[in-house]
Design a protein around this motif. Structure first.
Motif, PDB file in Angstrom:
ATOM      1  N   ALA A 137      19.219  61.769  11.272  1.00 23.45           N
ATOM      2  CA  ALA A 137      20.623  62.022  10.934  1.00 23.45           C
ATOM      3  C   ALA A 137      21.529  60.934  11.491  1.00 23.45           C
ATOM      4  O   ALA A 137      22.506  60.530  10.839  1.00 23.45           O
ATOM      5  N   VAL A 138      21.238  60.458  12.696  1.00 27.16           N
ATOM      6  CA  VAL A 138      22.034  59.382  13.295  1.00 27.16           C
ATOM      7  C   VAL A 138      21.912  58.113  12.455  1.00 27.16           C
ATOM      8  O   VAL A 138      22.880  57.338  12.316  1.00 27.16           O
ATOM      9  N   GLU A 139      20.742  57.890  11.862  1.00 27.75           N
ATOM     10  CA  GLU A 139      20.577  56.741  10.969  1.00 27.75           C
ATOM     11  C   GLU A 139      21.550  56.840   9.792  1.00 27.75           C
ATOM     12  O   GLU A 139      22.162  55.842   9.392  1.00 27.75           O
ATOM     13  N   LEU A 140      21.715  58.040   9.257  1.00 23.92           N
ATOM     14  CA  LEU A 140      22.651  58.227   8.152  1.00 23.92           C
ATOM     15  C   LEU A 140      24.095  58.021   8.614  1.00 23.92           C
ATOM     16  O   LEU A 140      24.918  57.463   7.872  1.00 23.92           O
ATOM     17  N   VAL A 141      24.399  58.471   9.827  1.00 24.62           N
ATOM     18  CA  VAL A 141      25.746  58.260  10.360  1.00 24.62           C
ATOM     19  C   VAL A 141      26.036  56.765  10.477  1.00 24.62           C
ATOM     20  O   VAL A 141      27.130  56.299  10.115  1.00 24.62           O
ATOM     21  N   ALA A 142      25.065  56.020  10.987  1.00 20.24           N
ATOM     22  CA  ALA A 142      25.253  54.570  11.125  1.00 20.24           C
ATOM     23  C   ALA A 142      25.497  53.903   9.769  1.00 20.24           C
ATOM     24  O   ALA A 142      26.202  52.892   9.679  1.00 20.24           O
ATOM     25  N   ALA A 143      24.917  54.496   8.720  1.00 15.09           N
ATOM     26  CA  ALA A 143      25.117  53.966   7.366  1.00 15.09           C
ATOM     27  C   ALA A 143      26.392  54.495   6.735  1.00 15.09           C
ATOM     28  O   ALA A 143      26.629  54.286   5.533  1.00 15.09           O
ATOM     29  N   GLU A 144      27.215  55.202   7.524  1.00 11.98           N
ATOM     30  CA  GLU A 144      28.513  55.745   7.092  1.00 11.98           C
ATOM     31  C   GLU A 144      28.365  56.785   5.988  1.00 11.98           C
ATOM     32  O   GLU A 144      29.235  56.924   5.117  1.00 11.98           O
ATOM     33  N   ALA A 145      27.276  57.568   6.054  1.00 17.23           N
ATOM     34  CA  ALA A 145      27.077  58.638   5.074  1.00 17.23           C
ATOM     35  C   ALA A 145      27.768  59.928   5.486  1.00 17.23           C
ATOM     36  O   ALA A 145      27.853  60.868   4.687  1.00 17.23           O
ATOM     37  N   GLY A 146      28.234  60.006   6.730  1.00 19.08           N
ATOM     38  CA  GLY A 146      28.889  61.202   7.216  1.00 19.08           C
ATOM     39  C   GLY A 146      28.920  61.207   8.732  1.00 19.08           C
ATOM     40  O   GLY A 146      28.641  60.191   9.382  1.00 19.08           O
ATOM     41  N   VAL A 147      29.275  62.362   9.288  1.00 23.11           N
ATOM     42  CA  VAL A 147      29.315  62.511  10.745  1.00 23.11           C
ATOM     43  C   VAL A 147      28.350  63.621  11.137  1.00 23.11           C
ATOM     44  O   VAL A 147      27.930  64.446  10.317  1.00 23.11           O
ATOM     45  N   LEU A 148      28.018  63.680  12.415  1.00 27.87           N
ATOM     46  CA  LEU A 148      26.994  64.596  12.906  1.00 27.87           C
ATOM     47  C   LEU A 148      27.474  65.266  14.179  1.00 27.87           C
ATOM     48  O   LEU A 148      27.998  64.588  15.079  1.00 27.87           O
ATOM     49  N   VAL A 149      27.315  66.577  14.274  1.00 21.10           N
ATOM     50  CA  VAL A 149      27.692  67.322  15.475  1.00 21.10           C
ATOM     51  C   VAL A 149      26.414  67.689  16.232  1.00 21.10           C
ATOM     52  O   VAL A 149      25.505  68.310  15.650  1.00 21.10           O
ATOM     53  N   LEU A 150      26.366  67.321  17.510  1.00 18.72           N
ATOM     54  CA  LEU A 150      25.174  67.532  18.335  1.00 18.72           C
ATOM     55  C   LEU A 150      25.570  67.971  19.738  1.00 18.72           C
ATOM     56  O   LEU A 150      26.677  67.668  20.199  1.00 18.72           O
ATOM     57  N   PRO A 151      24.658  68.644  20.465  1.00 17.82           N
ATOM     58  CA  PRO A 151      24.869  68.798  21.906  1.00 17.82           C
ATOM     59  C   PRO A 151      24.929  67.414  22.549  1.00 17.82           C
ATOM     60  O   PRO A 151      24.241  66.479  22.111  1.00 17.82           O
ATOM     61  N   ALA A 152      25.734  67.289  23.589  1.00 15.26           N
ATOM     62  CA  ALA A 152      25.962  65.972  24.190  1.00 15.26           C
ATOM     63  C   ALA A 152      24.678  65.301  24.643  1.00 15.26           C
ATOM     64  O   ALA A 152      24.508  64.089  24.496  1.00 15.26           O
ATOM     65  N   SER A 153      23.744  66.071  25.207  1.00 10.10           N
ATOM     66  CA  SER A 153      22.514  65.463  25.735  1.00 10.10           C
ATOM     67  C   SER A 153      21.648  64.891  24.627  1.00 10.10           C
ATOM     68  O   SER A 153      21.016  63.840  24.800  1.00 10.10           O
ATOM     69  N   ILE A 154      21.608  65.558  23.480  1.00 12.60           N
ATOM     70  CA  ILE A 154      20.816  65.029  22.368  1.00 12.60           C
ATOM     71  C   ILE A 154      21.479  63.770  21.808  1.00 12.60           C
ATOM     72  O   ILE A 154      20.802  62.800  21.444  1.00 12.60           O
ATOM     73  N   ALA A 155      22.794  63.779  21.738  1.00  9.38           N
ATOM     74  CA  ALA A 155      23.498  62.586  21.265  1.00  9.38           C
ATOM     75  C   ALA A 155      23.222  61.394  22.175  1.00  9.38           C
ATOM     76  O   ALA A 155      23.032  60.266  21.706  1.00  9.38           O
ATOM     77  N   ARG A 156      23.205  61.643  23.495  1.00  8.60           N
ATOM     78  CA  ARG A 156      22.925  60.537  24.424  1.00  8.60           C
ATOM     79  C   ARG A 156      21.538  59.951  24.193  1.00  8.60           C
ATOM     80  O   ARG A 156      21.323  58.752  24.386  1.00  8.60           O
ATOM     81  N   ALA A 157      20.604  60.785  23.792  1.00 12.64           N
ATOM     82  CA  ALA A 157      19.236  60.304  23.563  1.00 12.64           C
ATOM     83  C   ALA A 157      19.153  59.382  22.352  1.00 12.64           C
ATOM     84  O   ALA A 157      18.168  58.657  22.190  1.00 12.64           O
ATOM     85  N   HIS A 158      20.178  59.405  21.496  1.00  9.95           N
ATOM     86  CA  HIS A 158      20.167  58.583  20.278  1.00  9.95           C
ATOM     87  C   HIS A 158      21.298  57.558  20.291  1.00  9.95           C
ATOM     88  O   HIS A 158      21.779  57.141  19.233  1.00  9.95           O
ATOM     89  N   THR A 159      21.704  57.133  21.472  1.00 11.79           N
ATOM     90  CA  THR A 159      22.774  56.143  21.589  1.00 11.79           C
ATOM     91  C   THR A 159      22.375  54.823  20.932  1.00 11.79           C
ATOM     92  O   THR A 159      21.250  54.338  21.107  1.00 11.79           O
ATOM     93  N   ARG A 160      23.290  54.267  20.186  1.00 10.57           N
ATOM     94  CA  ARG A 160      23.081  52.953  19.569  1.00 10.57           C
ATOM     95  C   ARG A 160      24.433  52.286  19.368  1.00 10.57           C
ATOM     96  O   ARG A 160      25.476  52.942  19.389  1.00 10.57           O
ATOM     97  N   LYS A 161      24.426  50.973  19.148  1.00  7.32           N
ATOM     98  CA  LYS A 161      25.665  50.211  19.121  1.00  7.32           C
ATOM     99  C   LYS A 161      26.522  50.477  17.896  1.00  7.32           C
ATOM    100  O   LYS A 161      27.742  50.270  17.933  1.00  7.32           O
TER     101      LYS A 161
END
Length: 273
Positions: A137-161
């Protein structure tokens, strides 16, 4: 997880048990094995006995606390705030925090391993193939396909520039708990020790195993007491002897100074005559 002698700890993605694992290794000789298991699978693994305890996301789907042979016991722990993962070019990335109303014009992506279950999320749902994991899902967000709601800890695990993470106010939250399958209505000794570690129980707590250090120091034996008294008496005699020696040395030094002064004065008187 093949060692029957190890404490088998399962964890859902996003949970970081490092400090508790370190405390366990410092305190107990029993090995501990940690395995990351998908949130949708971890409960079944624990009920089946494929793990001694687990950090899970609540609520669980099955029976809890005495609800039958497959029931799990649970201690609720902390509640995680959710965040919104947006593309770096998205205007929401400039905000310090967002509310659900800020997402009204956004496309909301929901992953197959979603743990929030935000049924009434704002915005429009993503109409493409549903991504299997939060990482997809984060890959799709990076491609500007939408936004994603996650618990903070899971989001931190997928941090990217190319994505940004913004705290979400008044959104869904996720609670983490420690779960285990009771044996005869109680945790096993190893699981009880783990509960103590997670709750901050000290190594000297009386609720530990019998091979732990005692909760209070053992009383000294009579022999040890006698030895301690003898040592104190010897130290006192030594201190007294040293004091007397210093006193005699000081007296001799003072007498020598007085005699020397008299001779010097006599010499001066003879010189005067």
């Amino acid at each position: 997880m093949n060692s029957p002698d190890s404490l088998r700890l399962l964890i859902v993605p996003g949970v970081s048990p490092g400090r508790w694992v370190s405390t366990w290794k410092d305190r107990y000789a029993q090995p501990i094995e940690v395995e990351v298991v998908a949130a949708a699978e971890i409960e079944a693994r624990l009920v089946a006995g494929d793990g001694d305890a687990a950090f899970v996301r609540l609520p669980l789907g099955g029976p809890v606390d005495g609800g039958g042979s497959g029931a799990l016991a649970v201690i609720p722990l902390w509640i995680e705030q959710s965040v919104v993962v947006v593309a770096r070019e998205n205007e929401l990335s400039l905000l310090a925090e967002v509310s659900p109303a800020d997402l009204a014009e956004e496309t909301i992506i929901t992953a197959g391993d979603d743990v929030l279950g935000w049924a009434e999320s704002p915005g429009a749902p993503f109409t493409g193939p549903r991504p299997a994991t939060s990482g997809d899902a984060v890959e799709l967000v990076a491609a500007e396909a939408g936004v994603l709601v996650l618990p903070a800890s899971i989001a931190r695990a997928h941090t990217r520039k190319d994505v940004a993470v913004v705290p979400l106010l008044d959104g869904p939250t996720s609670q983490v708990g420690l779960a285990w399958r009771p044996v005869d209505g109680a945790p096993t000794p190893a699981v009880d020790d783990l509960i103590g570690v997670v709750r901050g129980r000290t190594a000297n707590s009386s609720r530990g195993r019998t091979d732990e250090e005692p909760a209070v120091p053992l009383r000294p034996t009579e022999k040890a007491k006698a030895a301690a008294r003898a040592a104190r008496a010897a130290a006192a005699r030594g201190a007294g002897a040293k004091g007397a020696a210093r006193g005699r040395a000081s007296g001799r030094a003072a007498g020598g100074k007085g005699s020397g002064g008299g001779r010097s004065g006599g010499a001066r008187r003879r010189g005067g005559r």
